[in-house]
Each structure stands twice: as C-alpha cells, then as structure tokens.
Write an enzyme that holds these catalytic residues in place. Structure first.
Site, PDB file in Angstrom:
ATOM      1  N   PRO A 137       0.786  -1.254  -0.209  1.00 34.53           N
ATOM      2  CA  PRO A 137      -0.077   0.133   0.146  1.00 34.53           C
ATOM      3  C   PRO A 137       0.772   1.244  -0.255  1.00 34.53           C
ATOM      4  CG  PRO A 137      -0.728  -1.543   1.744  1.00 34.53           C
ATOM      5  CD  PRO A 137       0.551  -2.181   1.022  1.00 34.53           C
ATOM      6  N   GLU A 138       0.391   2.230  -0.904  1.00 34.38           N
ATOM      7  CA  GLU A 138       1.247   3.377  -0.849  1.00 34.38           C
ATOM      8  C   GLU A 138       0.247   4.559  -0.118  1.00 34.38           C
ATOM      9  OE1 GLU A 138       2.629   4.183  -4.738  1.00 34.38           O
ATOM     10  OE2 GLU A 138       2.845   2.031  -5.450  1.00 34.38           O
ATOM     11  N   HIS A 174      -4.459 -16.230   9.004  1.00 36.03           N
ATOM     12  CA  HIS A 174      -3.474 -15.187   8.975  1.00 36.03           C
ATOM     13  C   HIS A 174      -4.014 -13.765   9.865  1.00 36.03           C
ATOM     14  CE1 HIS A 174      -1.378 -17.815   6.282  1.00 36.03           C
ATOM     15  NE2 HIS A 174      -2.520 -17.755   5.279  1.00 36.03           N
ATOM     16  N   ARG A 205      20.484  16.425  -6.647  1.00 40.03           N
ATOM     17  CA  ARG A 205      21.228  15.091  -6.530  1.00 40.03           C
ATOM     18  C   ARG A 205      21.632  14.364  -7.864  1.00 40.03           C
ATOM     19  NH1 ARG A 205      21.013  14.151  -1.218  1.00 40.03           N
ATOM     20  NH2 ARG A 205      19.407  15.284  -0.106  1.00 40.03           N
TER      21      ARG A 205
END
Length: 289
Positions: A2-3, A93, A155
């Site tokens: 999940p983001e 689970h 960067r």
C-alpha cells in the site's frame, strides 16, 4: 505494498469505524509483528483500558492515537485491518485482535507477516524510529515546488529511486512514481540534476494530482488491498502506464515498455518520456533491459 492513497483510505475508514472505542484487551498470535515493546504481553497490557481518539497517517504509516498512547502501524506488503463482531469467525493469518468493550474487534490480518506495530508515549513516535527520518508529505501545504526541489533537484541519483526514498518525500511507491513520471513526461532513469526547471514544475504538479485522484478513488487494488470495510480501491482502472506493458500508450499510441530502474519494475512510454538526445556529463544512460 500500500502506498499513500491506500493508507490514507484505510485511515479514513478506520476513523469512522473505531474512533471512540475503548479497548478491553488485545490478543497477539504472531509476536514478531510487535516491534515496540518487543514483548507482546507488555504491548497488550499497555493498551488495555485505553480509548481510540483518532487515526492519522505519516507517509505509509498509520498513527492510531489513543488517550495517552500512540500506536504506529505499517501494513507492509499485504497487511490489512477490518472491524468485526466478536462472535464472527477469525480468518486465517489474523495476527492481532483489539477487543473493544462494545463487543466488536479490530483485527489485523497479514498473509505475508511483514507488518509492524510500535507503541509510544505521545510525541515519542515522531522523534524515534520508524517515523523520525521521514520526508515531506506530498499532499500537505509544505510540499511546495521550492521545498520539493530543495530536497532532490541537486542530486545525481536517478529520479525514480529518489522519489521512492521515503527520507525525501513520503508515501510514493512504485505505482505512483511511474504514473507521475509518465504524466510529467520524464524518463525514470534521468538524474535529478539533469531535469530542467519547467520539468520540475510538471513533476511537482503530477505528483500532487496523481495522489489526489488516487485518494479520491480509494486507492489502487492491484493485488490484495482493501480498506477497513473490505472494499477495493478503484484507481487501478485509471492508471495510465503502470501494469500496462505492451499495451498502447493512452497519449501517443506507442507500445508501453517495462524495464528495471533501481531494482524496481518500471513502466515507460519511450515516446512520451524520451531520454534527452544531448546528455551532459551528469546524465545517466538509459537501461538496456
């Protein structure tokens, strides 16, 4: 995994379902989920008698605020929460159960068993691991173009791994980085210092717009993600490039390519996201994979 949009959707759902509930007891059947304190018995005893005040989010982490405690939870690959009646069968689970005084339970299920829970006193959670080194929230006011560029523009690292690094910008994972880079027309293997000012503006806008649309759609159910009510997200139906290898690009019609960037599977339209023909000494060569 999940983001940000998926975790934000879980946060909103849990806020509706468990805010104000008082914990009677906690059952832990997989001790390694509990990271702080390490002893699950101490974790369970500490939570008993506390009331959930709200559920917040920091990056991909949930922050469950109680009266006098903060529970920090990371879903990792396939962790999920659900609210059940106490007499409902417990699914396989299911590793942690929060038994509420009203006869309902918050259950944490995790097939892959990678999820984590940390318990803190209020204020400690933001200055100690795992939250203490997290970067800017991309949907907050602090995520200005200037702040974004200050974190990453100078960067020499490839832009995709930079966007995935949670120490700079939080909440972005493989799905939404691919989507944002495609929307901005930026090749994922370009180094950050090769990106032009106008492109930074497009990328900043693409990140905010992509995440906002995904949150509105309840996230993306690519594998097993569901919210706290067991509902799937719908944003997978709106994805422009992720998961569409060899399908026609929705902008130009060219075939979508898939390669590996920074160890992650990456979807690219080489026509919409061309690697610049004239590269400076700091530009990286695109992968041949």
């Amino acid at each position: 995994m999940p983001e940000l949009p998926e975790v934000e959707t879980v946060r909103r759902t849990l806020n509706e379902l468990i805010r104000g509930k008082r914990i009677e007891r906690v059952t832990v059947s997989l001790p390694r989920i509990i990271q702080r304190p390490h002893e699950p018995e101490i974790f369970a005893a500490a939570l008993a008698g506390h009331t959930i005040e709200s559920v917040e989010r920091r990056g991909k982490f949930l922050r469950i605020l109680l009266d006098g405690l903060v529970l920090v939870s990371h879903l990792r690959m396939e962790g999920r929460y659900g609210v059940y009646e106490a007499d409902e069968p417990v699914e396989l689970h299911t590793h942690v159960r929060f038994h509420f005084e009203d006869g309902t339970e918050l259950r944490y299920k995790d097939v892959r068993q990678f999820g984590t829970m940390h318990l803190f006193a209020p204020g400690e959670d933001l200055v100690l691991p795992p939250l203490n080194k997290l970067g800017i929230e991309p949907l907050n006011e602090e995520f200005t173009l200037q702040a974004f560029k200050k974190e990453v523009a100078h960067r020499t690292t490839k832009i995709k791994p930079l966007l995935l690094n949670q120490e700079y910008i939080v909440g972005l994972g493989n799905i939404y980085v691919d989507e944002a880079l495609f929307t901005a027309g930026i090749h994922p293997e370009r180094t950050a210092d090769s990106i032009r000012p106008a492109e930074w503006t497009k990328l900043h806008e693409a990140i905010r717009a992509t995440l906002s649309r995904a949150v509105d759609a309840g996230g993306s159910s690519i594998k097993s993600y569901v919210n706290g009510q067991g509902e799937m997200g719908m944003f997978q139906h709106e994805l422009l490039i992720y998961g569409r290898k060899n399908e026609p690009c929705r902008k130009c019609g060219a075939s979508i390519d898939k390669t590996v960037v920074g160890g992650r599977g990456t979807h690219i339209c080489l026509k919409c996201q061309p690697f610049p023909k004239k590269r400076g000494s700091n530009a990286a060569k695109p992968s041949s994979k």
